[in-house]
Design a protein around this motif. Structure first.
Motif, PDB file in Angstrom:
ATOM      1  N   TYR A  21       0.813  -1.216   0.000  1.00  0.00           N
ATOM      2  CA  TYR A  21       0.000   0.000   0.000  1.00  0.00           C
ATOM      3  C   TYR A  21       0.847   1.268   0.000  1.00  0.00           C
ATOM      4  N   HIS A  59       0.980   5.140  -4.081  1.00  0.00           N
ATOM      5  CA  HIS A  59       0.174   5.878  -3.087  1.00  0.00           C
ATOM      6  C   HIS A  59       0.611   7.340  -3.049  1.00  0.00           C
ATOM      7  N   ASP A  89      -0.706   9.013  -6.075  1.00  0.00           N
ATOM      8  CA  ASP A  89      -2.173   9.138  -5.926  1.00  0.00           C
ATOM      9  C   ASP A  89      -2.521  10.332  -5.051  1.00  0.00           C
ATOM     10  N   ASN A 130      -9.167   7.156  -0.634  1.00  0.00           N
ATOM     11  CA  ASN A 130      -9.469   5.936  -1.380  1.00  0.00           C
ATOM     12  C   ASN A 130     -10.981   5.689  -1.535  1.00  0.00           C
ATOM     13  N   TYR A 135     -10.918   2.022  -5.878  1.00  0.00           N
ATOM     14  CA  TYR A 135     -10.999   1.884  -4.407  1.00  0.00           C
ATOM     15  C   TYR A 135     -10.690   0.454  -3.970  1.00  0.00           C
ATOM     16  N   GLN A 173      -8.916  -1.783  -5.336  1.00  0.00           N
ATOM     17  CA  GLN A 173      -7.483  -2.115  -5.476  1.00  0.00           C
ATOM     18  C   GLN A 173      -6.710  -1.617  -4.248  1.00  0.00           C
ATOM     19  N   TRP A 174      -7.070  -0.430  -3.749  1.00  0.00           N
ATOM     20  CA  TRP A 174      -6.402   0.082  -2.533  1.00  0.00           C
ATOM     21  C   TRP A 174      -6.762  -0.771  -1.326  1.00  0.00           C
ATOM     22  N   ARG A 209      -4.668  -3.798  -1.303  1.00  0.00           N
ATOM     23  CA  ARG A 209      -3.281  -3.467  -0.943  1.00  0.00           C
ATOM     24  C   ARG A 209      -3.123  -3.215   0.556  1.00  0.00           C
ATOM     25  N   ILE A 210      -4.087  -2.445   1.148  1.00  0.00           N
ATOM     26  CA  ILE A 210      -3.930  -2.139   2.582  1.00  0.00           C
ATOM     27  C   ILE A 210      -4.115  -3.404   3.417  1.00  0.00           C
TER      28      ILE A 210
END
Ligand SMILES: COc1ccc(C2=NN(C3CCN(c4ncnc5ccsc45)CC3)C(=O)[C@@H]3CC=CC[C@H]23)cc1OCc1ccccc1C(F)(F)F
Ligand SMILES: [Mg+2]
Ligand SMILES: [Zn+2]
Length: 373
Positions: free
Chosen positions: A84, A89, A92, A256, A264, A266-267, A270-271
């Motif tokens: 993440y 990031h 972004d 996000n 969203y 995809q984030w 990742r998180i």
């Protein structure tokens, strides 16, 4: 020398596709993952360079394009390969704050130096992030927690790394700023990055209400006085302008759920990867596992609904109120995204009844596997 600077700061065989994507640099809907793929994994460098050119900051501050590229490529290489808190990031959040600064309410609010500082703060705000939380660094007696006395450890570290890189002669793209300007840029960047520590979220929410009311009061007075009903906020105090920039970076860092669902999710993947990996390390070290970090008991959908309801929606509602009607799209996306996660939960229960045990993995993570190549 013939080595001219590539159009987007970095060499790429996909320059035409990148140009098409960069046409959306001013839009909330820019797909930063596509930018990363078509810029040879240099989304931060290409986004920052494109924004600096578009805002004429290279001329305004007599920046050497080569030194700017040198700094951006070096900064980008100091973002670690974590799921993440990687350079995508940073790209972004930088693009998000660029779009927020374009809101008409801020047309006459910030100086060029404050805009430079805001974009710089966004670009550097998580550099060298190791993919674990401040609490984990403190609990595991990490060197960084020792260095920063358990106080905003990650945020202090990113600032120190970013400014250290500036001391490199061929990366010092702010060499032509006056001493006073450099001092102000450093002061604003430190203030903004330290405010991205979630432990400061409560304090920001406390002050935001009364601060925005005072701004709106001044705004009405101004618009009554002059003929045009321009809704731009004029703030005489630098302190107040910095407070607005602090909130703005915090909003961008928590943006996000304000994006289209396909971005969203995809984030979220990742998180969750990052927090679950931390949970694995806590488990194997016999440490207490942080909330929502235990991959065996995690409820991804519930975590997102809690995150939106407790943190993201209240903050963005305050922000949208200040700049009404300019951030309605963000509020609409938050609402539809929350409803989508609520639907996943209701759907899950009925799915369990039909003993169909498909995982509740977001539909995009397969896309993401493809992206990983
Ligand atoms: C896209 O999704 C997220 C993006 C960023 C964050 C980030 N989270 N946080 C903190 C983590 C601890 N928090 C809380 N801990 C316990 N209970 C609650 C109840 C509601 S928040 C909260 C508050 C937010 C950060 O500090 C990160 C660094 C800076 C900015 C934002 C980042 C969180 C995302 O998804 C949610 C989430 C995911 C995984 C685990 C937990 C959570 C969770 F729901 F818990 F947040
Ligand atoms: Mg951070
Ligand atoms: Zn961040």
């Amino acid at each position: 020398s013939m080595d001219t600077i590539p159009r987007f700061g970095t060499e790429t065989p996909h320059e035409a596709k990148l140009a098409e994507l960069m046409d959306n640099i001013d839009a909330w809907g820019l797909n930063i993952f596509d930018v990363h793929n078509y810029s040879q994994s240099h989304s931060l460098t290409s986004v920052m360079y494109t924004i600096f050119k578009k805002r004429n900051l290279i001329e305004t501050f007599r920046i050497s394009p080569q030194k700017l590229i040198n700094y951006l490529v070096t900064l980008e290489s100091h973002y670690l390969d974590v799921p993440y808190h990687c350079s995508i990031h940073a790209a972004d959040v930088t693009q998000a704050i660029h779009v927020l600064l374009l809101i008409p309410s801020f047309e006459n609010t910030f100086t060029d130096l404050e805009i430079l500082a805001a974009l710089f703060a966004a670009a550097i705000h998580d550099v060298d992030h190791p993919g674990v939380t401040n609490q984990y660094l403190i609990n595991s007696d990490n060197e960084l927690a020792l260095m920063y006395n358990d106080t905003s450890v990650l945020e202090n570290h990113s600032l120190a790394v970013a400014f250290k890189l500036l001391q490199n002669e061929d990366c010092d793209f702010i060499e032509n700023l006056s001493d006073e300007q450099r001092k102000i840029l450093r002061q604003i960047s430190i203030d903004m990055v330290l405010a991205t520590d979630m432990s400061k979220h409560g304090a920001i929410m406390q002050t935001i209400q009364s601060f925005h009311q005072s701004l709106k009061a001044k705004q009405c007075k101004d618009s009554n006085s002059n003929s045009s009903t321009n809704d731009s906020l004029v703030l005489t105090e630098q302190k107040e302008r910095v407070q607005l920039l602090r909130e703005m970076l915090h909003c961008a860092d928590l943006s996000n759920p304000t994006k289209h669902l396909s971005i969203y999710t995809q984030w979220v993947d990742r998180i969750m990867d990052e927090f679950h990996y931390q949970g694995d390390r806590e488990r194997s070290a016999g440490m207490p596992i942080s909330p929502m970090c235990n991959r065996r008991t995690a409820d991804i959908e519930m975590a997102q609904i809690g995150f939106i309801q407790a943190i993201v929606e209240p903050l963005w509602q305050m922000w949208a109120q200040l700049v009404y009607p300019h951030c309605q799209q963000m509020l609409d996306n938050i609402d539809s995204n929350r409803q989508w996660y609520e639907y996943q939960i209701s759907n899950r229960s009925s799915r369990n009844n039909t003993s169909d045990k498909t995982t509740s993995q977001s539909h995009d993570s397969k896309e993401q596997d493809k992206l990983k190549g």
